[in-house]
Scaffold this active site. Structure first.
Site, PDB file in Angstrom:
ATOM      1  N   GLN A   1       0.820  -1.223   0.000  1.00 46.95           N
ATOM      2  CA  GLN A   1       0.000   0.000   0.000  1.00 46.95           C
ATOM      3  C   GLN A   1       0.849   1.267   0.000  1.00 46.95           C
ATOM      4  O   GLN A   1       0.317   2.365  -0.086  1.00 46.95           O
ATOM      5  CB  GLN A   1      -0.964   0.002   1.193  1.00 46.95           C
ATOM      6  CG  GLN A   1      -0.309   0.079   2.562  1.00 46.95           C
ATOM      7  CD  GLN A   1       0.161  -1.277   3.081  1.00 46.95           C
ATOM      8  OE1 GLN A   1       0.244  -2.249   2.339  1.00 46.95           O
ATOM      9  NE2 GLN A   1       0.469  -1.341   4.373  1.00 46.95           N
ATOM     10  N   TYR A   2       2.176   1.116   0.105  1.00 43.30           N
ATOM     11  CA  TYR A   2       3.047   2.289   0.043  1.00 43.30           C
ATOM     12  C   TYR A   2       3.593   2.505  -1.371  1.00 43.30           C
ATOM     13  O   TYR A   2       4.419   3.395  -1.598  1.00 43.30           O
ATOM     14  CB  TYR A   2       4.196   2.163   1.044  1.00 43.30           C
ATOM     15  CG  TYR A   2       3.735   1.881   2.461  1.00 43.30           C
ATOM     16  CD1 TYR A   2       2.631   2.548   3.003  1.00 43.30           C
ATOM     17  CD2 TYR A   2       4.399   0.953   3.264  1.00 43.30           C
ATOM     18  CE1 TYR A   2       2.207   2.278   4.299  1.00 43.30           C
ATOM     19  CE2 TYR A   2       3.973   0.689   4.560  1.00 43.30           C
ATOM     20  CZ  TYR A   2       2.879   1.348   5.069  1.00 43.30           C
ATOM     21  OH  TYR A   2       2.462   1.081   6.354  1.00 43.30           O
TER      22      TYR A   2
ATOM     23  N   ARG B   1      -8.135   6.729  -2.731  1.00 48.13           N
ATOM     24  CA  ARG B   1      -7.315   6.861  -1.530  1.00 48.13           C
ATOM     25  C   ARG B   1      -6.609   8.214  -1.591  1.00 48.13           C
ATOM     26  O   ARG B   1      -6.392   8.760  -2.676  1.00 48.13           O
ATOM     27  CB  ARG B   1      -6.268   5.743  -1.490  1.00 48.13           C
ATOM     28  CG  ARG B   1      -5.489   5.719  -0.180  1.00 48.13           C
ATOM     29  CD  ARG B   1      -4.385   4.664  -0.186  1.00 48.13           C
ATOM     30  NE  ARG B   1      -3.682   4.665   1.097  1.00 48.13           N
ATOM     31  CZ  ARG B   1      -2.485   4.116   1.302  1.00 48.13           C
ATOM     32  NH1 ARG B   1      -1.857   3.539   0.291  1.00 48.13           N
ATOM     33  NH2 ARG B   1      -1.920   4.157   2.492  1.00 48.13           N
ATOM     34  N   HIS B   2      -6.242   8.733  -0.431  1.00 50.47           N
ATOM     35  CA  HIS B   2      -5.432   9.955  -0.403  1.00 50.47           C
ATOM     36  C   HIS B   2      -4.089   9.696  -1.087  1.00 50.47           C
ATOM     37  O   HIS B   2      -3.668   8.539  -1.252  1.00 50.47           O
ATOM     38  CB  HIS B   2      -5.219  10.416   1.037  1.00 50.47           C
ATOM     39  CG  HIS B   2      -4.615   9.355   1.903  1.00 50.47           C
ATOM     40  ND1 HIS B   2      -3.289   8.999   1.823  1.00 50.47           N
ATOM     41  CD2 HIS B   2      -5.169   8.527   2.818  1.00 50.47           C
ATOM     42  CE1 HIS B   2      -3.051   8.015   2.666  1.00 50.47           C
ATOM     43  NE2 HIS B   2      -4.177   7.706   3.283  1.00 50.47           N
TER      44      HIS B   2
ATOM     45  N   THR C   1       2.338   6.968   9.523  1.00 54.15           N
ATOM     46  CA  THR C   1       1.395   7.280  10.602  1.00 54.15           C
ATOM     47  C   THR C   1       2.198   7.529  11.883  1.00 54.15           C
ATOM     48  O   THR C   1       3.364   7.138  11.990  1.00 54.15           O
ATOM     49  CB  THR C   1       0.426   6.113  10.827  1.00 54.15           C
ATOM     50  OG1 THR C   1       1.190   4.922  11.006  1.00 54.15           O
ATOM     51  CG2 THR C   1      -0.515   5.946   9.637  1.00 54.15           C
TER      52      THR C   1
ATOM     53  N   ARG D   1      -5.276  14.797   5.629  1.00 51.61           N
ATOM     54  CA  ARG D   1      -4.686  14.395   4.348  1.00 51.61           C
ATOM     55  C   ARG D   1      -5.742  13.944   3.342  1.00 51.61           C
ATOM     56  O   ARG D   1      -5.528  14.030   2.136  1.00 51.61           O
ATOM     57  CB  ARG D   1      -3.650  13.286   4.548  1.00 51.61           C
ATOM     58  CG  ARG D   1      -4.185  11.974   5.086  1.00 51.61           C
ATOM     59  CD  ARG D   1      -3.124  10.899   5.067  1.00 51.61           C
ATOM     60  NE  ARG D   1      -3.553   9.648   5.673  1.00 51.61           N
ATOM     61  CZ  ARG D   1      -3.383   9.326   6.948  1.00 51.61           C
ATOM     62  NH1 ARG D   1      -2.795  10.179   7.770  1.00 51.61           N
ATOM     63  NH2 ARG D   1      -3.784   8.163   7.407  1.00 51.61           N
TER      64      ARG D   1
ATOM     65  N   LYS E   1      -3.688  -6.311   4.483  1.00 56.04           N
ATOM     66  CA  LYS E   1      -4.899  -5.641   3.976  1.00 56.04           C
ATOM     67  C   LYS E   1      -6.015  -6.656   3.721  1.00 56.04           C
ATOM     68  O   LYS E   1      -7.181  -6.386   3.995  1.00 56.04           O
ATOM     69  CB  LYS E   1      -4.591  -4.867   2.689  1.00 56.04           C
ATOM     70  CG  LYS E   1      -3.606  -3.721   2.874  1.00 56.04           C
ATOM     71  CD  LYS E   1      -4.122  -2.686   3.850  1.00 56.04           C
ATOM     72  CE  LYS E   1      -2.993  -1.867   4.443  1.00 56.04           C
ATOM     73  NZ  LYS E   1      -3.424  -0.993   5.543  1.00 56.04           N
TER      74      LYS E   1
ATOM     75  N   HIS F   1      -9.421   6.056   2.713  1.00 49.07           N
ATOM     76  CA  HIS F   1      -8.157   5.396   3.078  1.00 49.07           C
ATOM     77  C   HIS F   1      -8.058   4.009   2.435  1.00 49.07           C
ATOM     78  O   HIS F   1      -9.065   3.440   2.021  1.00 49.07           O
ATOM     79  CB  HIS F   1      -8.086   5.213   4.588  1.00 49.07           C
ATOM     80  CG  HIS F   1      -8.134   6.486   5.364  1.00 49.07           C
ATOM     81  ND1 HIS F   1      -7.012   7.191   5.719  1.00 49.07           N
ATOM     82  CD2 HIS F   1      -9.185   7.192   5.861  1.00 49.07           C
ATOM     83  CE1 HIS F   1      -7.354   8.270   6.402  1.00 49.07           C
ATOM     84  NE2 HIS F   1      -8.672   8.304   6.498  1.00 49.07           N
ATOM     85  N   ASP F   2      -6.847   3.461   2.455  1.00 46.52           N
ATOM     86  CA  ASP F   2      -6.646   2.109   1.912  1.00 46.52           C
ATOM     87  C   ASP F   2      -7.535   1.078   2.604  1.00 46.52           C
ATOM     88  O   ASP F   2      -8.192   0.264   1.947  1.00 46.52           O
ATOM     89  CB  ASP F   2      -5.161   1.692   1.987  1.00 46.52           C
ATOM     90  CG  ASP F   2      -4.535   1.875   3.362  1.00 46.52           C
ATOM     91  OD1 ASP F   2      -5.191   2.438   4.266  1.00 46.52           O
ATOM     92  OD2 ASP F   2      -3.368   1.469   3.530  1.00 46.52           O
TER      93      ASP F   2
END
Ligand SMILES: *[C@@H]1O[C@H](CO)[C@@H](O)[C@H](O)[C@H]1NC(C)=O
Ligand SMILES: *[C@@H]1O[C@H](CO)[C@@H](O)[C@H](O)[C@H]1NC(C)=O
Ligand SMILES: *[C@@H]1O[C@H](CO)[C@@H](O)[C@H](O)[C@H]1NC(C)=O
Ligand SMILES: *[C@@H]1O[C@H](CO)[C@@H](O)[C@H](O)[C@H]1NC(C)=O
Ligand SMILES: *[C@@H]1O[C@H](CO)[C@@H](O)[C@H](O)[C@H]1NC(C)=O
Ligand SMILES: *[C@@H]1O[C@H](CO)[C@@H](O)[C@H](O)[C@H]1NC(C)=O
Length: 458
Positions: free
Chosen positions: A38-39, A67-68, A74, A151, A292, A352-353
């Site tokens: 997810q990154y 997603r943002h 975090t 965000r 996830k 969000h994811d």
């Protein structure tokens, strides 16, 4: 335009070239930048079905769920990284091959906020959305909602900025018809007690109970299958550091986070990226994908249920009829045409994811994938097209398109996840992966029946 030839590339690349491209997404550091879970920064995912609008069809409606853009770590992770680096500095007696940069490295990424690169991604996403759906976009602006975290709201703003910049270009000379900017954004708070279909929080068994650790357990089961070898190598190069497998994952995380924290035009990968092989990045991608899948997606017995509220709102928008939902929708917001209009053609929601994983589950997008095996690394191709990097990268976007097609007497529905057409399940999808609206709605029985919401309180 000035052109520079990059020696390792076969492409002529203009000076204004950037890692994030309006049409091609993130183009630097491939293939490893596509194995960061997810990154990973958004890139168009290979599609077996042509993602272009099918011949003879024209869009009549589009919902984007996004997603943002890329962010800093975090807060909890940021603290972990800072203390890990501190510990390395205090304990390491010698810095070996490839890790010399760590001696002077300081953690300075901040926490939580959208990075300039992430803002740039969202601008590009809005620009591209306008371009792709120009026939609708030139007629009206999207109705926009965002989860309340800074965000996410800022991502929504940047998306509208990109959208509006292209719209303005096309209106040159005809300013009288230009819509007002900024566009209105309905912001729904992300507090634990708010009914928010863009952010889970209300389901006790999922948040704090039986199903709250399914994702982290799946990751914990997989970690020992690939990480110890990497940890041993790092420890041999950093004598005294005494790194654990969890520290190894943290050092891997710093590769994408350092990379996306550079200026929007940054073209170099962080030195952390070179500490690991391509195969190790694939293992990392799978590790993140498990988190996830079992944390929020179909692998969690209550994951897809958290996405039901959004899907019921989507059905309402697609069919222009009031929302019917017994889960997380806010009945007050959804009954008001100012906060939940039904007569629009373009809708853009920002989230969000984790929440996108719940929605993809409720939409049955990954129904062909089956459960992931916690002990074997497999790429997204083998997983039927699922991985965290293919599903919920930074600036991920799911498009739900409704189209009217020549010769058909009913509108058609189709879903694309980061430009990959996912043929719909359970509604007789045609070769283009799309179903009639009524059969699509029928196939959403799980969502229309409120998923397993009752089990939240069992
Ligand atoms: C629902 O939305 C209304 C209007 O924004 C808000 O006042 C209320 O607090 C929300 N309720 C819940 C439970 O989220
Ligand atoms: C989960 O636990 C947190 C922390 O105790 C609490 O604030 C939250 O309300 C709980 N959520 C649910 C849905 O029970
Ligand atoms: C993977 O791990 C999760 C959590 O421990 C478990 O519920 C699931 O059954 C496992 N799946 C497989 C295929 O082993
Ligand atoms: C290395 O770390 C392990 C576990 O984190 C710990 O038990 C051990 O004492 C540490 N060894 C040294 C030399 O610091
Ligand atoms: C919020 O969701 C809960 C749980 O489904 C529901 O009981 C409540 O009526 C909802 N509140 C609003 C304002 O929609
Ligand atoms: C939708 O309906 C509202 C209220 O009836 C109206 O003001 C608005 O112009 C309509 N919008 C579109 C795009 O038709």
């Amino acid at each position: 335009m000035v052109l520079v030839l990059y020696p390792v590339s076969f492409l002529w690349i203009p000076m204004t070239w950037e890692c994030d491209h309006k049409n091609n997404g993130f183009v630097c550091g491939t293939p490893i930048s596509r194995s960061w879970g997810q990154y990973s920064p958004y890139f168009p995912v290979p599609s077996e079905v042509d993602p272009d609008i099918p011949p003879g069809c024209k869009p009549t409606f589009v919902q984007v769920l996004s997603r943002h853009g890329a962010r800093a770590p975090t807060l909890g992770k940021a603290k972990y990284y800072a203390s890990l680096i501190d510990r390395i500095h205090k304990q390491t007696v010698d810095y070996g091959k490839d890790v010399k940069f760590l001696r002077t490295y300081t953690y300075s990424l901040g926490a939580e906020q959208l990075t300039p690169f992430g803002q740039h991604q969202m601008f590009n996403s809005g620009w591209r959305f306008y371009e792709r759906y120009r026939s609708l976009a030139s007629q009206s602006v999207p109705f926009v909602r965002a989860g309340g975290q800074a965000r996410v709201v800022q991502s929504a703003q940047k998306f509208t900025e990109g959208y509006h910049s292209l719209l303005s270009c096309h209106h040159l000379g005809g300013d009288d018809t230009l819509p007002e900017y900024p566009y209105e954004i309905v912001v729904i708070p992300e507090t634990p007690t708010t009914n928010n279909t863009l952010h889970h929080s209300l389901c006790p068994a999922f948040e704090n109970g039986t199903y709250s650790a399914v994702g982290t357990s799946a990751q914990a089961a997989y970690l020992p299958t690939f990480a110890p070898r990497i940890t041993a190598r790092l420890n041999s190069r950093l004598p005294g550091a005494n790194l654990t497998d969890a520290d190894t994952i943290a050092l891997m995380d710093l590769c994408p986070f350092e990379t996306v924290s550079q200026s929007s035009t940054g073209t170099t990968l962080s030195p952390f990226c070179n500490l690991f092989t391509h195969a190790e990045w694939q293992s990392y991608d799978y590790y993140q994908s498990l988190g996830k899948w079992y944390g929020f997606g179909p692998g969690n017995p209550l994951g897809p249920t958290q996405g039901v509220g959004f899907v019921n709102e989507l059905i309402a928008r697609l069919t222009r009829s009031p929302v019917r939902d017994g889960t997380s929708t806010n009945r007050t917001l959804d009954a008001d045409e100012r906060t939940f209009p039904l007569n629009r053609t373009l809708y853009a929601d920002f989230s969000h994811d984790n929440d996108m994983m719940t929605v993809l589950g409720a939409l049955r997008v990954y129904e062909s994938v089956g459960m992931l095996d916690n002990s074997t690394r497999t790429g997204p191709e083998k997983n039927g097209g699922y991985s965290a990097s293919w599903a919920v990268p930074f600036a991920a976007r799911v498009y739900v398109e409704k189209m009217s097609c020549r010769g058909g007497n009913e509108e058609m529905v189709r879903v694309l996840v980061n430009d990959r057409v996912i043929p719909l399940r359970g509604c007789g999808a045609n070769n283009w992966g799309m179903c009639t609206l009524s059969r699509f709605v029928d196939s959403m029985a799980f969502a229309r029946g409120n998923g397993r919401w009752d089990s939240c309180f069992a």
